[in-house]
Design a protein around this motif. Structure first.
Motif, PDB file in Angstrom:
ATOM      1  N   LEU A 201      42.290  14.133 -12.070  1.00  0.00           N
ATOM      2  CA  LEU A 201      41.232  14.954 -11.477  1.00  0.00           C
ATOM      3  C   LEU A 201      40.700  14.329 -10.188  1.00  0.00           C
ATOM      4  O   LEU A 201      40.334  15.054  -9.247  1.00  0.00           O
ATOM      5  CB  LEU A 201      40.109  15.145 -12.484  1.00  0.00           C
ATOM      6  CG  LEU A 201      40.492  15.985 -13.717  1.00  0.00           C
ATOM      7  CD1 LEU A 201      39.337  16.071 -14.695  1.00  0.00           C
ATOM      8  CD2 LEU A 201      40.948  17.384 -13.306  1.00  0.00           C
ATOM      9  N   GLN A 202      40.674  12.987 -10.116  1.00  0.00           N
ATOM     10  CA  GLN A 202      40.313  12.342  -8.863  1.00  0.00           C
ATOM     11  C   GLN A 202      41.314  12.706  -7.771  1.00  0.00           C
ATOM     12  O   GLN A 202      40.935  13.017  -6.631  1.00  0.00           O
ATOM     13  CB  GLN A 202      40.280  10.822  -9.039  1.00  0.00           C
ATOM     14  CG  GLN A 202      40.008  10.062  -7.739  1.00  0.00           C
ATOM     15  CD  GLN A 202      40.306   8.575  -7.845  1.00  0.00           C
ATOM     16  OE1 GLN A 202      40.741   8.087  -8.892  1.00  0.00           O
ATOM     17  NE2 GLN A 202      40.085   7.835  -6.770  1.00  0.00           N
TER      18      GLN A 202
ATOM     19  N   ARG B 217      40.856  16.226  -6.446  1.00  0.00           N
ATOM     20  CA  ARG B 217      39.798  16.332  -5.428  1.00  0.00           C
ATOM     21  C   ARG B 217      40.321  15.911  -4.055  1.00  0.00           C
ATOM     22  O   ARG B 217      39.982  16.529  -3.038  1.00  0.00           O
ATOM     23  CB  ARG B 217      38.606  15.470  -5.835  1.00  0.00           C
ATOM     24  CG  ARG B 217      37.899  15.948  -7.111  1.00  0.00           C
ATOM     25  CD  ARG B 217      36.657  15.101  -7.391  1.00  0.00           C
ATOM     26  NE  ARG B 217      36.080  15.462  -8.680  1.00  0.00           N
ATOM     27  CZ  ARG B 217      36.314  14.812  -9.821  1.00  0.00           C
ATOM     28  NH1 ARG B 217      37.129  13.746  -9.825  1.00  0.00           N
ATOM     29  NH2 ARG B 217      35.749  15.198 -10.944  1.00  0.00           N
ATOM     30  N   CYS B 218      41.130  14.866  -4.026  1.00  0.00           N
ATOM     31  CA  CYS B 218      41.707  14.424  -2.743  1.00  0.00           C
ATOM     32  C   CYS B 218      42.642  15.482  -2.172  1.00  0.00           C
ATOM     33  O   CYS B 218      42.663  15.726  -0.955  1.00  0.00           O
ATOM     34  CB  CYS B 218      42.444  13.102  -2.928  1.00  0.00           C
ATOM     35  SG  CYS B 218      41.392  11.718  -3.413  1.00  0.00           S
TER      36      CYS B 218
ATOM     37  N   THR C 112      42.557  18.803  -2.782  1.00  0.00           N
ATOM     38  CA  THR C 112      41.810  19.981  -2.319  1.00  0.00           C
ATOM     39  C   THR C 112      41.096  19.682  -0.993  1.00  0.00           C
ATOM     40  O   THR C 112      40.978  20.576  -0.139  1.00  0.00           O
ATOM     41  CB  THR C 112      40.806  20.442  -3.384  1.00  0.00           C
ATOM     42  OG1 THR C 112      39.934  19.356  -3.739  1.00  0.00           O
ATOM     43  CG2 THR C 112      41.516  20.937  -4.626  1.00  0.00           C
ATOM     44  N   ALA C 113      40.644  18.438  -0.809  1.00  0.00           N
ATOM     45  CA  ALA C 113      40.042  18.088   0.488  1.00  0.00           C
ATOM     46  C   ALA C 113      41.078  18.218   1.601  1.00  0.00           C
ATOM     47  O   ALA C 113      40.769  18.686   2.713  1.00  0.00           O
ATOM     48  CB  ALA C 113      39.482  16.670   0.436  1.00  0.00           C
TER      49      ALA C 113
ATOM     50  N   LEU D 197      35.866  21.669 -13.697  1.00  0.00           N
ATOM     51  CA  LEU D 197      37.291  21.379 -13.552  1.00  0.00           C
ATOM     52  C   LEU D 197      37.973  21.413 -14.920  1.00  0.00           C
ATOM     53  O   LEU D 197      37.344  21.137 -15.949  1.00  0.00           O
ATOM     54  CB  LEU D 197      37.499  20.006 -12.910  1.00  0.00           C
ATOM     55  CG  LEU D 197      37.110  19.883 -11.438  1.00  0.00           C
ATOM     56  CD1 LEU D 197      37.277  18.452 -10.957  1.00  0.00           C
ATOM     57  CD2 LEU D 197      37.934  20.827 -10.575  1.00  0.00           C
TER      58      LEU D 197
ATOM     59  N   GLY E 255      43.660  23.536 -11.583  1.00  0.00           N
ATOM     60  CA  GLY E 255      42.632  23.215 -10.593  1.00  0.00           C
ATOM     61  C   GLY E 255      42.874  23.892  -9.252  1.00  0.00           C
ATOM     62  O   GLY E 255      41.926  24.355  -8.599  1.00  0.00           O
TER      63      GLY E 255
ATOM     64  N   ARG F 236      40.546  27.198  -7.513  1.00  0.00           N
ATOM     65  CA  ARG F 236      39.853  27.057  -6.223  1.00  0.00           C
ATOM     66  C   ARG F 236      40.425  27.945  -5.119  1.00  0.00           C
ATOM     67  O   ARG F 236      39.686  28.387  -4.233  1.00  0.00           O
ATOM     68  CB  ARG F 236      39.923  25.596  -5.782  1.00  0.00           C
ATOM     69  CG  ARG F 236      39.127  25.255  -4.542  1.00  0.00           C
ATOM     70  CD  ARG F 236      39.224  23.768  -4.233  1.00  0.00           C
ATOM     71  NE  ARG F 236      38.478  23.407  -3.048  1.00  0.00           N
ATOM     72  CZ  ARG F 236      37.204  23.040  -3.036  1.00  0.00           C
ATOM     73  NH1 ARG F 236      36.534  23.032  -4.175  1.00  0.00           N
ATOM     74  NH2 ARG F 236      36.611  22.702  -1.899  1.00  0.00           N
TER      75      ARG F 236
END
Length: 484
Positions: free
Chosen positions: A148-149, A152-153, A155-156, A335, A440, A444
Motif C-alpha cells: 500500500l505504501q 501511494r508512490c 498514484t503520485a 484503501l 487501488g 482511484r
C-alpha cells in the motif's frame, strides 16, 4: 570333460547371479502420439516460429491433450488444457518436479538458483527462500503495508501526468520496487539510477531470451556456441550480476552475523556464514538465487498488472462493474486490504480472467526424475547431462487463452493451472500484490485509451519476449470524481 562341465556350471551360476542383481529390466517407454519428425529439425517446421503456441494448440486437436513433438533432436511431451496439466503436475507428485537443463539457463546460473535448478541445490534454495519470505511477512500485514505504501508512490507518479497519456511500462515500477524492498531491505526512489538500471537490464534480458537466436541456441547448443548466439544475453546478465554483487556486499557490511533478517539478502548471507559442507550456498549460488528472484519477481507480477490495466481500458464495461463493486465495498477513501478479497468477488474474478487470458509463461518445462506413468503412457527417467550439454526429453505445459475477456467473469473464478511441487515460491505475494494494486488503481482512476484511440484499437498482441508481456503503448489514468 569334468573340468569343462564345472566351468560351464560356474558360468551359468555367474550369469544367474548377475541377472538376479540386475533385477527385472525396465519396461520400454510408451510415448504419446505426435507428428513424424524430420531428420535434424524434428517437428520445428510445424511450429512456425513466433506462432509456436498457436501451432501446438492446433496439433493438440489432431493428437489429443497429451502429445509428443521433436524440437530438433529433443523429444518433448506437450500438455494442453487444465485436466492434462493437473494430472501430470499434481497427480505424478515428485516424478515431474525436475527441470531440464535448458542450455541458456545452464550458462547463466550453472545449475544453481531457485527456478531452473534441480536436485539438492534446488531443494536447499527453495526451502531457504520460502522460509525467508515467510519471516519477512509475506502473506501477512507487514508486506501488505509495503504494497500500500508503494501504491501511494505509484498514484503520485500517475497524478503527475494530469490525466494525459502515460507509458504502460510505468505500472512496472510499483511491483518491481516491492520485490526489491524484500530482496534488498530497501525501496528505491523511482528516479534512482540503480532502480532504473536494474529495470532496464531485466527488460533487455527478457527481450533477448525471447529471440529466435536464443531459442536456436537452446535447441542446438554446440552450433549456437560456435555462432556465439548466447553472448548478448550473457553480457546483459553480467551487468545485472555486477549490480547484485555490489548490493550484496553493501548488505553484508551492515548485517550482523546473528541479527534478525530484514531482507532476502540477509537470509542468504547468514546461511552462507553457517556450516555448508555440500557447498549449496557458495557465493556463486547466492548470486544465482538473487538473480532468479530479481528476474522472476520483477517480470511476472509487473507484466500481469500491465495486462490488467490494458484490458480494463479495452473492456470499459468490465471496468465499470469492478468500480461499482469497489465503491460499494470500500467507498472512495479506504484503501483495499488483503482480507477484502472476500468482499470483492467480481474484482477477484476479473484478475483470474486476466491471468487466464495472457498465459504469461505458456511453456514451463519439466523433466522426469523417475520413470513416470502418465495415463496410458510411460515416460522414461531423464539422465542429466553436464552444464551446457544437450537438452533432454521433458514435458512442457501449454494452455490456450480465451478469445477475449468476457463482460461477466466467472464467479467463483476458475482455478489456475496447477504447478505441483514447482509452485512459484512467491505465489502468495504475487496474488496479494496484484489484488491490492489493481483494486487501488481502479478505485482511484478511470483507465482510458489515449485521445483519438478507441478502446477496440488497444493492442493485446504480446510483445516478442521470454514472457507474454504487452506491447509498448499508453493509457490515460483519469482521476474519478466520485467521493472526491
Amino acid at each position: 570333460m569334468a573340468l569343462l562341465l564345472l566351468a560351464l556350471l560356474a558360468l551359468l551360476a555367474l550369469w544367474g547371479l548377475l541377472r538376479a542383481r540386475a533385477g527385472t529390466p525396465a519396461p520400454a517407454p510408451r510415448w504419446p502420439p505426435g507428428p513424424r519428425p524430420l531428420p535434424l529439425v524434428g517437428n520445428l517446421h510445424l511450429l512456425r516460429g513466433a506462432q509456436q503456441d498457436e501451432a501446438l494448440m492446433q496439433l493438440s486437436k489432431q493428437y489429443g491433450p497429451v502429445f509428443t513433438v521433436h524440437l530438433g533432436h529433443q523429444k518433448t511431451v506437450v500438455l494442453t488444457g487444465y485436466e492434462a496439466v493437473k494430472e501430470a503436475l499434481v497427480g505424478t507428485r515428485q516424478e515431474l518436479a525436475g527441470r531440464p537443463p535448458i542450455a541458456i539457463f545452464q550458462l547463466i546460473n550453472r545449475g544453481g538458483g531457485v527456478f531452473f535448478s534441480s536436485g539438492p541445490r534446488w531443494r536447499a534454495a527453495r526451502q531457504l527462500t520460502v522460509r525467508a519470505l515467510h519471516s519477512l511477512g509475506v502473506g501477512r500485514a507487514p508486506v501488505a503495508d509495503k504494497v500500500l505504501q508503494e501504491l501511494r508512490c505509484l498514484t503520485a507518479q500517475l497524478d503527475s501526468y494530469g490525466g494525459r497519456p502515460f507509458p504502460l511500462a510505468v505500472l512496472r515500477w510499483a511491483p518491481s520496487n516491492i520485490t526489491f524492498a524484500l530482496l534488498f531491505g530497501q525501496r528505491f526512489d523511482y528516479r534512482d539510477p540503480v532502480f532504473r538500471s536494474l529495470l532496464g537490464l531485466v527488460d533487455d534480458v527478457m527481450v533477448l531470451l525471447g529471440k529466435p537466436s536464443v531459442q536456436l541456441f537452446n535447441l542446438y547448443p554446440r552450433l549456437g556456441a560456435l555462432l556465439q548466439l548466447h553472448r548478448p544475453v550473457l553480457r546483459k546478465i553480467e551487468e545485472v550480476r555486477a549490480i547484485l554483487r555490489a548490493l550484496l556486499e553493501a548488505r553484508r557490511r551492515r548485517t550482523p552475523p546473528r541479527g534478525p533478517e530484514q531482507s532476502y539478502l540477509d537470509a542468504l548471507i547468514q546461511q552462507g556464514q553457517g556450516k555448508d559442507p555440500e557447498g549449496l550456498f557458495t557465493e556463486a549460488n547466492v548470486v544465482a538465487c538473487v538473480l532468479d528472484m530479481v528476474m522472476a519477481g520483477t517480470e511476472t507480477t509487473a507484466a500481469t498488472l500491465q495486462w490488467a490495466a490494458l484490458l480494463m481500458g479495452k473492456h470499459p464495461r468490465v471496468q465499470s462493474r469492478v468500480q461499482e463493486e469497489l465503491d460499494r465495498a470500500l467507498g472512495p477513501a479506504r484503501l483495499p486490504r488483503p482480507e477484502d478479497v472476500h468482499a470483492l468477488p467480481y474484482t477477484n474474478a476479473v484478475l483470474h480472467e486476466v491471468q487466464r487470458f495472457i498465459t504469461l509463461l505458456p511453456h514451463a518445462p519439466r523433466c522426469t526424475v523417475a520413470n513416470t506413468q502418465l495415463g496410458p503412457y510411460l515416460l522414461p527417467k531423464v539422465l542429466q547431462p553436464p552444464a551446457g550439454g544437450d537438452l533432454v526429453p521433458g514435458a512442457s505445459e501449454l494452455r490456450a487463452p480465451p478469445s477475449g475477456l468476457p463482460p461477466q467473469p466467472r464467479d467463483p473464478p476458475a482455478p489456475h493451472v496447477p504447478a505441483g511441487r514447482r509452485v512459484c515460491v512467491g505465489e502468495s505475494l504475487a496474488r496479494s500484490e496484484l489484488f491490492l494494486l489493481f483494486a487501488g488503481l481502479l478505485q482511484r482512476y478511470r483507465l482510458l485509451p489515449p485521445p483519438g484511440l478507441s478502446a477496440a484499437a488497444l493492442d493485446t498482441t504480446p510483445a516478442p519476449a521470454f514472457t507474454a508481456r504487452p506491447s509498448a503503448q499508453a493509457l490515460c489514468a483519469v482521476p474519478r470524481l466520485q467521493g472526491r
